[in-house]
Write an enzyme that holds these catalytic residues in place. Structure first.
Site, mmCIF file in Angstrom:
data_model
loop_
_atom_site.group_PDB
_atom_site.id
_atom_site.type_symbol
_atom_site.label_atom_id
_atom_site.label_comp_id
_atom_site.label_asym_id
_atom_site.label_seq_id
_atom_site.Cartn_x
_atom_site.Cartn_y
_atom_site.Cartn_z
ATOM 1 N N ASP A 135 0.808 -1.221 0.000
ATOM 2 C CA ASP A 135 0.000 0.000 0.000
ATOM 3 C C ASP A 135 0.844 1.275 0.000
ATOM 4 O OD1 ASP A 135 -2.105 -1.776 0.232
ATOM 5 O OD2 ASP A 135 -2.260 -1.540 2.411
ATOM 6 N N GLU A 230 -9.271 0.266 -3.869
ATOM 7 C CA GLU A 230 -10.280 -0.418 -3.067
ATOM 8 C C GLU A 230 -10.919 0.511 -2.039
ATOM 9 O OE1 GLU A 230 -8.592 -3.619 -0.850
ATOM 10 O OE2 GLU A 230 -6.930 -2.441 -0.069
ATOM 11 N N ARG A 291 -17.787 -4.001 -16.926
ATOM 12 C CA ARG A 291 -17.336 -5.213 -16.255
ATOM 13 C C ARG A 291 -16.330 -4.846 -15.161
ATOM 14 N NH1 ARG A 291 -21.055 -6.551 -18.656
ATOM 15 N NH2 ARG A 291 -21.351 -8.315 -20.095
ATOM 16 N N VAL A 298 -3.443 -11.469 -5.983
ATOM 17 C CA VAL A 298 -2.427 -11.690 -7.013
ATOM 18 C C VAL A 298 -1.424 -10.535 -7.032
ATOM 19 C CG1 VAL A 298 -3.693 -10.557 -8.892
ATOM 20 C CG2 VAL A 298 -2.097 -12.385 -9.420
#
Length: 373
Positions: A135, A230, A291, A298
């Site tokens: 991060d 995220e 999408r 990963v």
């Protein structure tokens, strides 16, 4: 007498951990004649006094290996479940440190590990923290090992998503890790040529995102790739979460604190999986199929890149020198091509977030990337 060092890795796994362990170990043994042991399974292994000796054989061949050869866990030193009960494990850990005659305990981890390290320092234990996280959100260090490898992986994913987005005239949203920081999504978005980048530090407007996509359609570009951190959120969600966090901070009585905590949890729960709601909204507003691709774990798996091997090695060897000098209670951070010793009090509980005027943000704007604001 030679110094005896304990080493552990805590929190999530990250590329470059083994490079740092190796750098620390080799420099400590060869340059300073120290003895090392490695605690298995992170802080839990420390509390349970489960360790293995670290020698030349155990450090051989781990430079290019991903993850951590010592294993890890997300336990907290002051609140750990042992034998079915939640206990303060700090006294137990202090006994382990004394029993093993450790002159220093080296903890490799991210922001949570920095907090645990400070708790142990405040209890009188000799601890040094080495910053790892994909991060890149640890304060007072230029970089953290793990970030560069994750950046390469996320960038390659965006590169590949362009092919499908272009071929099928779709909007493809790629969710990229980063917790509350947008470094990874911003860097990968710029390097991968994402058309829109959404990060936590810049709450986005749905209308602005739609406008960017429609502007591309007007130019004959009937596809878009969006890099979504995220922790990214729209303006309304950002305000709701900020209000809930403020309510929690201002709560006084136990009842108020419990109610505020539950309210914050509900608000956060409403925001979860927002990327799918965003995709549905964009599809309805633009007429383009949308999408979602979630890169997930990963991003932090596999072989560490050269930069993370170099960074882990640099920080590890610098830590060995600082231990030899008797330094404890610090984080060994990256500073340009060198390192810096930072008091843990300045690190624990602080996050390195993307400033709104950061050069990366300006670069994204200058090349025409939408940031949703």
């Amino acid at each position: 007498m030679s110094k005896r060092i304990g080493v552990l890795t805590a929190g999530g796994d990250s590329p470059g951990l083994n490079a740092a362990i190796r750098g620390l170990g080799k420099a400590a043994m060869e340059r300073h004649g120290m003895d090392l042991i490695g605690f298995r399974g992170g802080i839990r292994g420390l509390a349970e006094d489960t360790w293995v000796p670290l020698d030349h054989d155990s450090l051989s061949g781990i430079l290019t290996v991903g993850g951590t050869v010592l294993g890890t866990s997300r336990d907290k030193v002051h609140r750990m479940v042992i034998d079915g009960q939640t206990v303060d494990a700090i006294p137990r850990i202090a006994e382990v440190v004394e029993r093993n005659k450790l002159d220093c305990l080296v903890m490799l981890g991210g922001g949570g590990t920095a907090k645990n390290a400070l708790r142990l320092v405040n209890a009188g234990l000799p601890v040094i923290h080495l910053p790892k996280t994909i991060d890149r959100d640890v304060a007072h260090t230029d970089n953290t090992f793990g970030f560069s490898t994750a950046l390469e992986i996320a960038t390659e994913a965006i590169d590949r998503l362009h092919s499908t987005a272009h071929s099928h005239h779709r909007v493809i949203l790629a969710e990229i890790m980063g917790h509350k920081a947008g470094w990874l999504a911003l860097g990968a978005g710029i390097a991968g040529g994402a058309d829109i980048i959404l990060i936590p530090e810049i709450p986005y407007s749905l209308d602005s995102v739609v406008e960017t996509i429609r502007a591309r359609q007007a130019r004959g570009k009937h596809f878009s790739v969006i890099a979504v951190a995220e922790g990214a959120m729209d303006v309304a969600a950002s305000q709701a979460i900020a209000a809930a966090e403020s309510l929690k901070r201002s709560a006084n009585s136990p009842e108020e604190k419990a109610a505020a905590k539950q309210h914050l949890a509900r608000v956060l729960d409403e925001h979860r999986e927002h990327i799918f709601r965003l995709a549905r909204h964009l599809e309805a507003a633009t007429g383009l199929e949308s999408r979602v691709t979630i890169l997930g774990y990963v991003q932090r798996g596999g072989t560490p890149c050269a930069e993370d091997r170099l960074l882990g090695s640099r920080i590890g060897t610098a830590a060995a020198d600082l231990i030899a000098e008797g330094e404890t209670g610090i984080m060994v951070g990256s500073a340009g091509d060198g390192t810096v010793a930072v008091p843990l009090e300045q690190v624990a509980g602080n996050l390195a977030l993307v400033p709104p005027d950061h050069p990366w943000v300006r670069t994204a704007r200058d090349v025409g990337t939408g940031l949703g604001d």
